[in-house]
Design a protein around this motif. Sequence first.
Motif, PDB file in Angstrom:
ATOM      1  N   GLU A 375      70.861  23.766  17.836  1.00 53.03           N
ATOM      2  CA  GLU A 375      71.481  22.604  17.941  1.00 53.03           C
ATOM      3  C   GLU A 375      70.127  21.465  18.109  1.00 53.03           C
ATOM      4  OE1 GLU A 375      73.953  20.311  20.363  1.00 53.03           O
ATOM      5  OE2 GLU A 375      73.556  18.647  19.616  1.00 53.03           O
ATOM      6  N   ASN A 434      72.801  15.384  15.237  1.00 49.05           N
ATOM      7  CA  ASN A 434      74.027  14.592  16.071  1.00 49.05           C
ATOM      8  C   ASN A 434      74.138  13.933  15.193  1.00 49.05           C
ATOM      9  OD1 ASN A 434      74.460  15.825  18.051  1.00 49.05           O
ATOM     10  ND2 ASN A 434      72.521  16.588  18.383  1.00 49.05           N
ATOM     11  N   GLU A 466      77.232  17.345  13.589  1.00 51.08           N
ATOM     12  CA  GLU A 466      77.991  16.930  14.714  1.00 51.08           C
ATOM     13  C   GLU A 466      78.412  15.285  15.344  1.00 51.08           C
ATOM     14  OE1 GLU A 466      76.708  18.586  18.770  1.00 51.08           O
ATOM     15  OE2 GLU A 466      76.232  20.740  17.434  1.00 51.08           O
ATOM     16  N   ASP A 496      81.807  16.741  18.516  1.00 45.71           N
ATOM     17  CA  ASP A 496      81.515  16.741  19.799  1.00 45.71           C
ATOM     18  C   ASP A 496      82.247  16.234  20.882  1.00 45.71           C
ATOM     19  OD1 ASP A 496      79.111  17.079  21.104  1.00 45.71           O
ATOM     20  OD2 ASP A 496      77.410  16.090  19.820  1.00 45.71           O
ATOM     21  N   LYS A 517      83.253  20.801  19.665  1.00 48.78           N
ATOM     22  CA  LYS A 517      82.262  20.951  20.962  1.00 48.78           C
ATOM     23  C   LYS A 517      82.640  20.481  22.688  1.00 48.78           C
ATOM     24  CE  LYS A 517      77.879  21.762  20.921  1.00 48.78           C
ATOM     25  NZ  LYS A 517      76.292  21.304  20.136  1.00 48.78           N
ATOM     26  N   GLU A 553      80.174  23.404  25.238  1.00 53.30           N
ATOM     27  CA  GLU A 553      79.141  23.091  26.160  1.00 53.30           C
ATOM     28  C   GLU A 553      78.759  23.280  27.821  1.00 53.30           C
ATOM     29  OE1 GLU A 553      77.052  20.036  22.591  1.00 53.30           O
ATOM     30  OE2 GLU A 553      78.499  18.870  24.248  1.00 53.30           O
TER      31      GLU A 553
HETATM   32 CA    CA Z   1      75.475  17.008  19.917  1.00 50.91          CA
END
Ligand code: CA
Length: 594
Positions: A375, A434, A466, A496, A517, A553
Amino acid sequence: MSPSAILLPLMGFDEACRLVVDHLKREVPLAFWAVSRYEDDQQIYVCVEDDAYGKAAGGSQPWSDSFCQYMVTSAAPQIAPDAMAVPEYATTSVARDMTIGAYVGVPIRGADGTLYGTICGLDPRVASQRLTEQAPLLHLFATLLGQILQAENLRAEAVDREAKLHWSAFHDHLTGLPNRAMFFDHVEHALELGARDGRSAAVLLIDLDEFKAVNDTLGHASGDEVLALAAHRLQRAVRPGDTLARLSGDEFAVLLEGTSDPALVATRLLDALAKPFLVGQRCITISASIGVAELAQDEKETGVEAILAHADIAMYTAKRAGRGRYAVYDPLMSLPGSRTLKLREPLRQALALGDIEAYYQPIVDLGSGATIAFEALARWRHDGRDVGPDVFIPIATRSGLIPALTDHMLDLACAQAAEWSTELGHRDLRVSVNVSPHSISDPSLPDRVAHCLNRHDLGPGQLALEITEDALLHNLPTAITVARRLRELDVVLSLDDFGTGYSSLLHLRQIPLHSIKIDRGFAGDIDTNPDTEQFLRALLALGRDLKLRVVVEGVERRTQVEVLHRIGATHAQGYLFGRPVPPQDVKLQGTYRA
Ligand code: CA
Ligand code: C2E
Ligand code: CA
């Protein structure tokens, strides 16, 4: 010349109708001539000459009572010197109720065949056979009238569309209030008047306190409802001459011109929001912080930006003082509150100069321990200090810098993925970027992404984006279109910070997601709190049902991993596996094909 320009008539429809009827009246001896419009199954007379049948201009009758209905079946004029001799006419109720000798009629149609109306002539007497000689002329008139009407309609539509566009450009759709552009315009005007006549003005910046929590707990639809209700109450708390606008999400502003006391208005606005809002079955209490900036009389050069910046500083001061209150700007107001403002320009510059870096954090397969993706996380060093994304992302959002940040991060991450691919000898390692809430409903995003993928020659599935849930729900129809186009580009979409309820995830089935996530708040106590374990287990099951990969996460400890193994989690991210690091510190061994 555009087609509509060619069509622009020299005269209006009504005037043309008058000319046509005048002409027919002179040249063709029938007692009654009329042009009528066909609308909503009614026949409306636009122009009637020598009314032998008691019709008046503007008068109407149901289409089913009209004699004309029998002659609009084709474009050709219908001419019957003796209507009663025509069987279809003779048996109608119209014919029974009035004496019709001669009948002449022709439909007025648009180019696409739409029926606009008729030209028709009647006479109680039977007419001579020579009536048929008028057929070409009638046909010509009807065609001309059709074209004039169509041009008028086109013009009316264009005017209407322009008015709507103009309205959208200057208003907020949710609340119907003026938007930022219009507000700035009004403030500018007020400042000009102030400079000229010394008229006073003040700006009140209203920011709802912790509004994100409302969205997070109740969902976006309820959040929107609260915003609309709040806007309505604020509107009632200001005078008609004052401008209330919605500047962004939960930020409103008022421009006061003239002698109103801004402090008094601020109190009124706070009071207006104090009573709970009823949304669905729930009572919701919100508060706001208000920053007030007055146009100083001696400050002739004050610009819109400056007065808003002052209101912003005052608003932050009110927030820091405990929220639910107002503060009036004072040049001595302490600086931490204005940190945002101080960082705005440097951030703009850092983006322009490419000074924002990407750090990379591994996402791992819990079974094999291998890294399946990295990421990319934005990092900014300013004035010798790290400024966290939690600080600069909101600033970027408020300053319209998000598209630039997204493009920059996409470019860095794609370039990095290409470099790693060369090093690894395959194009299967994935990077994820992101994407801020508004970007996913920005129709230009897919093209920008496609451009970036091409430039760096990435393979299918090598880029993941994301996106957050509230971003998707904010403008679901556009988000769906954008998301589908991204999928067509073989971009992987990941949801996300997930964790606020099933219902919204079920909504999101319209979005072609690849993974979710789970917000790091959930993993935090998974090894100490059985409720969280239970909850996570349910989320994993849901992910499996929806055929989504679930990434947990915020994994920092071995004990968390043990629980994750037990409940069947397959993928995770967190400090335990690797902190975000600059690309030169990334270890590629142990990566594998996603
Ligand atoms: Ca993220
Ligand atoms: P996020 O997308 O949820 O990113 C993960 C955040 O969790 C990162 O914080 C990461 O450093 C942190 N993290 C990862 N593992 C652990 C762990 O084990 N424990 C703890 N406590 N934290 C962990 P970071 O880099 O500070 O980013 C914060 C947020 O800022 C990100 O949350 C993301 O929403 C946003 N952000 C970061 N980079 C970008 C970007 O390039 N564009 C956009 N639009 N947003 C970004
Ligand atoms: Ca996250």
